[in-house]
Design a protein around this motif. Structure first.
Motif, PDB file in Angstrom:
ATOM      1  N   GLY A 298       3.440 -21.230  -2.646  1.00 20.77           N
ATOM      2  CA  GLY A 298       2.068 -21.046  -2.202  1.00 20.77           C
ATOM      3  C   GLY A 298       1.622 -22.030  -1.144  1.00 20.77           C
ATOM      4  O   GLY A 298       0.431 -22.340  -1.045  1.00 20.77           O
ATOM      5  N   GLY A 299       2.557 -22.514  -0.330  1.00 19.19           N
ATOM      6  CA  GLY A 299       2.200 -23.362   0.802  1.00 19.19           C
ATOM      7  C   GLY A 299       1.873 -22.540   2.027  1.00 19.19           C
ATOM      8  O   GLY A 299       1.639 -21.328   1.953  1.00 19.19           O
ATOM      9  N   LEU A 300       1.876 -23.191   3.176  1.00 17.33           N
ATOM     10  CA  LEU A 300       1.425 -22.539   4.401  1.00 17.33           C
ATOM     11  C   LEU A 300       2.300 -21.353   4.784  1.00 17.33           C
ATOM     12  O   LEU A 300       1.796 -20.269   5.099  1.00 17.33           O
ATOM     13  N   THR A 301       3.624 -21.509   4.752  1.00 20.77           N
ATOM     14  CA  THR A 301       4.504 -20.407   5.133  1.00 20.77           C
ATOM     15  C   THR A 301       4.271 -19.191   4.253  1.00 20.77           C
ATOM     16  O   THR A 301       4.143 -18.056   4.734  1.00 20.77           O
ATOM     17  N   GLY A 302       4.250 -19.407   2.935  1.00 20.15           N
ATOM     18  CA  GLY A 302       4.075 -18.300   2.015  1.00 20.15           C
ATOM     19  C   GLY A 302       2.749 -17.593   2.203  1.00 20.15           C
ATOM     20  O   GLY A 302       2.676 -16.352   2.161  1.00 20.15           O
ATOM     21  N   LEU A 303       1.681 -18.348   2.420  1.00 17.48           N
ATOM     22  CA  LEU A 303       0.360 -17.731   2.585  1.00 17.48           C
ATOM     23  C   LEU A 303       0.241 -16.985   3.905  1.00 17.48           C
ATOM     24  O   LEU A 303      -0.374 -15.919   3.961  1.00 17.48           O
ATOM     25  N   VAL A 304       0.800 -17.541   4.968  1.00 19.88           N
ATOM     26  CA  VAL A 304       0.782 -16.831   6.254  1.00 19.88           C
ATOM     27  C   VAL A 304       1.481 -15.483   6.106  1.00 19.88           C
ATOM     28  O   VAL A 304       0.968 -14.440   6.544  1.00 19.88           O
ATOM     29  N   ALA A 305       2.671 -15.491   5.485  1.00 15.39           N
ATOM     30  CA  ALA A 305       3.393 -14.230   5.282  1.00 15.39           C
ATOM     31  C   ALA A 305       2.598 -13.289   4.389  1.00 15.39           C
ATOM     32  O   ALA A 305       2.492 -12.085   4.664  1.00 15.39           O
ATOM     33  N   ALA A 306       2.017 -13.816   3.307  1.00 14.91           N
ATOM     34  CA  ALA A 306       1.294 -12.981   2.354  1.00 14.91           C
ATOM     35  C   ALA A 306       0.074 -12.325   2.998  1.00 14.91           C
ATOM     36  O   ALA A 306      -0.213 -11.143   2.759  1.00 14.91           O
ATOM     37  N   ILE A 307      -0.668 -13.053   3.811  1.00 13.39           N
ATOM     38  CA  ILE A 307      -1.855 -12.489   4.461  1.00 13.39           C
ATOM     39  C   ILE A 307      -1.457 -11.390   5.429  1.00 13.39           C
ATOM     40  O   ILE A 307      -2.102 -10.330   5.497  1.00 13.39           O
ATOM     41  N   ASP A 308      -0.383 -11.597   6.193  1.00 14.65           N
ATOM     42  CA  ASP A 308       0.070 -10.550   7.105  1.00 14.65           C
ATOM     43  C   ASP A 308       0.498  -9.300   6.344  1.00 14.65           C
ATOM     44  O   ASP A 308       0.225  -8.165   6.769  1.00 14.65           O
ATOM     45  N   LEU A 309       1.178  -9.468   5.211  1.00 16.00           N
ATOM     46  CA  LEU A 309       1.584  -8.317   4.412  1.00 16.00           C
ATOM     47  C   LEU A 309       0.366  -7.574   3.860  1.00 16.00           C
ATOM     48  O   LEU A 309       0.318  -6.337   3.868  1.00 16.00           O
TER      49      LEU A 309
ATOM     50  N   ASP B 111      -2.530  -7.420   5.230  1.00 18.24           N
ATOM     51  CA  ASP B 111      -3.177  -6.738   6.343  1.00 18.24           C
ATOM     52  C   ASP B 111      -2.468  -5.453   6.723  1.00 18.24           C
ATOM     53  O   ASP B 111      -3.034  -4.616   7.444  1.00 18.24           O
ATOM     54  N   HIS B 112      -1.219  -5.286   6.275  1.00 20.39           N
ATOM     55  CA  HIS B 112      -0.483  -4.038   6.507  1.00 20.39           C
ATOM     56  C   HIS B 112      -0.502  -3.140   5.280  1.00 20.39           C
ATOM     57  O   HIS B 112       0.328  -2.224   5.160  1.00 20.39           O
ATOM     58  N   GLY B 113      -1.406  -3.412   4.359  1.00 15.47           N
ATOM     59  CA  GLY B 113      -1.613  -2.513   3.245  1.00 15.47           C
ATOM     60  C   GLY B 113      -0.787  -2.767   2.011  1.00 15.47           C
ATOM     61  O   GLY B 113      -0.845  -1.982   1.055  1.00 15.47           O
ATOM     62  N   ALA B 114      -0.027  -3.837   1.969  1.00 19.85           N
ATOM     63  CA  ALA B 114       0.815  -4.125   0.799  1.00 19.85           C
ATOM     64  C   ALA B 114      -0.004  -4.812  -0.289  1.00 19.85           C
ATOM     65  O   ALA B 114      -0.974  -5.526  -0.004  1.00 19.85           O
ATOM     66  N   ASP B 115       0.391  -4.602  -1.530  1.00 20.92           N
ATOM     67  CA  ASP B 115      -0.124  -5.376  -2.652  1.00 20.92           C
ATOM     68  C   ASP B 115       0.783  -6.598  -2.795  1.00 20.92           C
ATOM     69  O   ASP B 115       2.001  -6.462  -2.935  1.00 20.92           O
ATOM     70  N   VAL B 116       0.196  -7.807  -2.728  1.00 22.28           N
ATOM     71  CA  VAL B 116       1.004  -9.027  -2.595  1.00 22.28           C
ATOM     72  C   VAL B 116       0.644 -10.026  -3.688  1.00 22.28           C
ATOM     73  O   VAL B 116      -0.539 -10.261  -3.975  1.00 22.28           O
ATOM     74  N   THR B 117       1.692 -10.637  -4.259  1.00 17.90           N
ATOM     75  CA  THR B 117       1.538 -11.701  -5.243  1.00 17.90           C
ATOM     76  C   THR B 117       2.201 -12.970  -4.715  1.00 17.90           C
ATOM     77  O   THR B 117       3.316 -12.919  -4.196  1.00 17.90           O
ATOM     78  N   VAL B 118       1.514 -14.102  -4.850  1.00 10.30           N
ATOM     79  CA  VAL B 118       2.071 -15.405  -4.506  1.00 10.30           C
ATOM     80  C   VAL B 118       2.195 -16.216  -5.787  1.00 10.30           C
ATOM     81  O   VAL B 118       1.213 -16.396  -6.514  1.00 10.30           O
ATOM     82  N   LEU B 119       3.406 -16.719  -6.052  1.00 10.79           N
ATOM     83  CA  LEU B 119       3.632 -17.609  -7.186  1.00 10.79           C
ATOM     84  C   LEU B 119       3.735 -19.040  -6.685  1.00 10.79           C
ATOM     85  O   LEU B 119       4.611 -19.353  -5.864  1.00 10.79           O
ATOM     86  N   GLU B 120       2.850 -19.907  -7.164  1.00 12.73           N
ATOM     87  CA  GLU B 120       2.883 -21.339  -6.837  1.00 12.73           C
ATOM     88  C   GLU B 120       3.314 -22.101  -8.084  1.00 12.73           C
ATOM     89  O   GLU B 120       2.701 -21.966  -9.145  1.00 12.73           O
ATOM     90  N   ALA B 121       4.374 -22.907  -7.942  1.00 12.63           N
ATOM     91  CA  ALA B 121       4.925 -23.584  -9.117  1.00 12.63           C
ATOM     92  C   ALA B 121       3.950 -24.588  -9.728  1.00 12.63           C
ATOM     93  O   ALA B 121       3.916 -24.766 -10.944  1.00 12.63           O
TER      94      ALA B 121
END
Length: 422
Positions: free
Chosen positions: A30-41, A43-53
């Motif tokens: 759940g750092g910067l790389t993961g969140l940037v990727a998750a937000i872009d996904l 925005d393309h209509g995907a349902d996205v989950t982020v796991l932060e340890a």
């Protein structure tokens, strides 16, 4: 003196969330790389989950120095020797473009992260570092002709950094700084507002591929996902053994002063400074007038705050004697992800997408590679000089970087040689 990062004294918290049983895409980290990727996904209509340890913001992205600087950690000469001139040029240009594009990304999302473009200077402290800086300047002029680069002499540097006695500086006017913790908090809030699932304190324990989908086991059960993206950098471990043998953790440490008196504060420039040592130090003023000063110390992670305070305060006063008598209020550290070729890597292993190994240049590169990783998960072509090339490991490294004390000793010898050079 606080043992927590300066930035985290303005805490934010994600809305509590449990991991769903199914998700179109699952991001580990759940750092910067993961969140940037998750937000872009998203925005393309995907349902996205982020796991932060751990707790949101407790990793490197929330504890970082906050520099948005040009270039790679690896030198152009080292990259040319390893990959050839064409790919070395592509890596340096892509990494520098990522720094220039960083502000555009913040504007695109409407994110307030205390972005401040004041430039950066790499300074020679010892005589032997001057020739190295001049050579780097010649290389940068050839590699990055569109950047505003120049050399600064000791008089100009003394006017901007009183008492520092720097011998030469390689300046660029493009680099900037941000509040990394605020940035991360803004992205988490944006992700959750748009419908994403951000789950704290939930490390991924196992990833299994089952046909065209993945099963990700975690302490709260299991989540099935069509795509898995890994963005763990310095916390990459045994979850994916192939990846864990290629990224090793390095400790990075910082101290922060109390707000400087206004006359002293106004005498310092806002430019970010990095010394030309192998064991480099770096510092900058924050928007509220504190000086943040950092270094890698012995490269290991997990040093106690008292030791960080003692060593970095002594180093800070050697470099900046004008700060004598100023209280150091915070001392903290974090884990960076390093690779054996000193560049980040973007790729896919066993169907799992990854972007890791920023080697201390994580802020701009994580936005670039996070977005490219999302595009790959969406099936969109996403070429990068950092993608799909050789990703070296070492036979002697599995999970414990026992070699770091030897590396730190080699860095000390290299810096001593520069100090003695005439």
């Amino acid at each position: 003196m606080s043992g927590t990062a300066l930035w985290t004294e303005r805490p934010w918290r994600p809305r509590p969330c449990d991991p769903p049983r199914r998700s179109d895409a699952l991001v580990v980290g759940g750092g910067l790389t993961g969140l940037v990727a998750a937000i872009d996904l998203l925005d393309h209509g995907a349902d996205v989950t982020v796991l932060e340890a751990g707790q949101a913001g407790s990793g490197a992205s929330g504890r970082a120095f906050g520099s948005v600087a040009l270039g790679c950690t690896a030198t152009p000469a080292a990259l040319t020797a390893r990959y050839g001139e064409d790919r070395a040029l592509a890596m340096w240009r892509e990494s520098s473009d990522s720094a220039r594009a960083f502000a555009g990304y913040l504007d695109e999302l409407g994110v307030d992260a205390a972005y401040h473009r004041a430039g950066h200077v790499r300074v020679a402290v010892h005589p032997g570092q001057e020739a190295e800086l001049r050579e780097q300047f010649r290389l940068w002029e050839r590699l990055l002709p569109h950047e505003d680069l120049r050399l600064a002499g000791p008089g100009e540097l003394a006017a901007e950094f009183p008492g520092a006695r720097f011998r030469l500086g390689l300046m660029d006017e493009t680099s900037a700084s941000v509040d990394p913790y605020r940035l991360l908090g803004e992205l988490v809030a944006l992700f959750q507002r748009r419908g994403g699932h951000f789950v704290e304190h939930t490390p991924a324990e196992r990833i299994e591929r089952r046909g065209g989908t993945f099963s990700v086991r975690h302490r709260k059960g299991e989540t099935r996902a069509g795509h898995v993206l890994v963005a763990t950098d310095g916390h990459t471990d045994g979850l994916l053994p192939w990846l864990g043998r290629r990224v090793y953790p390095v400790g990075s440490y910082m101290v922060a002063t109390a707000p400087l008196p206004v006359p002293l504060r106004s005498s310092f420039g806002r430019r970010t400074v990095t010394t030309a040592h192998a064991r480099k130090n770096y510092f900058r003023l924050t928007e509220d007038g504190r000086l943040v000063y950092g270094g890698r110390l012995n490269l290991s992670s997990g040093l106690p705050p008292a030791r960080i305070h003692a060593r970095l305060r002594a180093s800070m006063l050697r470099r900046l004697p004008a700060l004598e008598g100023i209280e150091v209020t915070h001392a903290w550290g974090g884990r960076l992800g390093f690779t054996f070729d000193a560049v980040p890597h973007l790729g896919t292993s066993g169907g799992v997408h990854y972007a890791v190994g920023y080697c201390g240049r994580g802020l701009p590169m994580s936005v670039l590679l996070g977005r490219l990783m999302a595009r790959r998960a969406l099936g969109v072509p996403a070429r990068s000089a950092f993608g799909d090339g050789p990703f070296p490991s070492r036979w002697y490294f599995r999970r414990t970087p026992w070699f770091l004390p030897l590396t730190a000793a080699a860095h000390r010898l290299q810096d001593l040689a520069h100090h003695r050079a005439t």
